[in-house]
Design a protein around this motif. Structure first.
Motif, PDB file in Angstrom:
ATOM      1  N   LEU A  78      47.098  31.500  61.434  1.00 16.24           N
ATOM      2  CA  LEU A  78      46.884  31.453  62.884  1.00 16.24           C
ATOM      3  C   LEU A  78      45.407  31.305  63.212  1.00 16.24           C
ATOM      4  O   LEU A  78      45.043  30.575  64.156  1.00 16.24           O
ATOM      5  CB  LEU A  78      47.461  32.696  63.543  1.00 16.24           C
ATOM      6  N   MET A  79      44.537  31.988  62.459  1.00 13.66           N
ATOM      7  CA  MET A  79      43.092  31.837  62.683  1.00 13.66           C
ATOM      8  C   MET A  79      42.631  30.418  62.387  1.00 13.66           C
ATOM      9  O   MET A  79      41.834  29.847  63.132  1.00 13.66           O
ATOM     10  CB  MET A  79      42.317  32.835  61.816  1.00 13.66           C
ATOM     11  N   VAL A  94      42.102  23.984  66.781  1.00 15.41           N
ATOM     12  CA  VAL A  94      42.339  23.636  68.192  1.00 15.41           C
ATOM     13  C   VAL A  94      41.041  23.747  68.990  1.00 15.41           C
ATOM     14  O   VAL A  94      40.754  22.880  69.830  1.00 15.41           O
ATOM     15  CB  VAL A  94      43.445  24.553  68.794  1.00 15.41           C
ATOM     16  N   MET A  95      40.259  24.782  68.726  1.00 15.41           N
ATOM     17  CA  MET A  95      39.018  24.980  69.471  1.00 15.41           C
ATOM     18  C   MET A  95      37.948  23.946  69.106  1.00 15.41           C
ATOM     19  O   MET A  95      37.082  23.648  69.923  1.00 15.41           O
ATOM     20  CB  MET A  95      38.478  26.398  69.209  1.00 15.41           C
ATOM     21  N   HIS A 106      43.784  28.228  65.186  1.00 13.53           N
ATOM     22  CA  HIS A 106      42.953  28.483  66.371  1.00 13.53           C
ATOM     23  C   HIS A 106      41.615  27.749  66.256  1.00 13.53           C
ATOM     24  O   HIS A 106      41.167  27.111  67.214  1.00 13.53           O
ATOM     25  CB  HIS A 106      42.743  29.983  66.546  1.00 13.53           C
ATOM     26  N   ARG A 107      40.982  27.837  65.098  1.00 17.12           N
ATOM     27  CA  ARG A 107      39.710  27.144  64.893  1.00 17.12           C
ATOM     28  C   ARG A 107      39.860  25.633  65.029  1.00 17.12           C
ATOM     29  O   ARG A 107      39.015  24.963  65.610  1.00 17.12           O
ATOM     30  CB  ARG A 107      39.141  27.490  63.518  1.00 17.12           C
TER      31      ARG A 107
END
Length: 184
Positions: free
Chosen positions: A174-175, A181-182, A178-179
């Motif tokens: 998930l991390m 996507v960001m 997230h990275r």
């Protein structure tokens, strides 16, 4: 990981993934782990009409499993009773009958169903029956696995929050997602 999967198994898995309801595919990616030996919550397995009270859940990680505890893992396709190595013979005999007390018997070879005469066995079987009925896409086979036995190696990859053979755990994935996507 060194495992070879036949083309038939890959085709069956792909078909199941495309045809299964969303709830079942979510269970396949993050299984439910029900704690059956929680002394603070012992009302699970009771049936009122068509509803069965389910046991409390714990995160899908071996770090949350106690050696003196028992847990029911549900990934939508299998129901696995994980039994800690320190579980006493009284609990085993209630769930599996007197056959489980023989030293040479592996509990993974003893069927969970039909239930024994004990209330504990009947409650576990009610939960299994309820979870099976909730899965529309497949019939979930139910079996037991004892901690520190060779069969446990087949169950460990289902605890998705743990790192297994260099693969990311659920939280790490998930991390990373997230990275990614960001950064876009």
């Amino acid at each position: 990981m060194g495992r070879e999967v036949s083309s038939d198994d890959r085709a069956a898995a792909a078909h199941w993934l495309m045809a299964a309801p969303v709830e079942d595919t979510l269970l396949a990616s993050y299984p439910d782990v029900y704690e059956l030996t929680n002394p603070t919550r012992d009302d699970w397995g009771n049936q009122t009409g068509n509803m069965v009270t389910l046991p409390p859940t714990v995160p899908a990680s071996l770090a949350y499993l106690r050696g003196d505890g028992c847990y029911l893992l549900d990934n939508g396709q299998m129901l696995i009773l994980w039994i800690g190595r320190d579980v006493g013979p009284a609990w085993l005999s209630q769930v599996f009958g007197q056959e489980a007390l023989q030293t040479a018997v592996d509990v993974s070879q003893i069927p969970l169903e039909p239930p024994q005469q004990s209330p504990l066995s009947q409650r576990i079987c009610r939960v299994i029956f309820h979870l099976r009925n909730a899965h529309a896409s497949s019939f979930a086979a139910a079996f037991a696995v004892r901690q520190s036995t060779p069969m446990e190696a087949h169950v460990v990859p289902l605890f998705v929050e743990d790192r297994v053979a260099g693969a990311l755990g659920y939280g790490d994935f998930l991390m990373q997602l997230h990275r990614a996507v960001m950064s876009k």
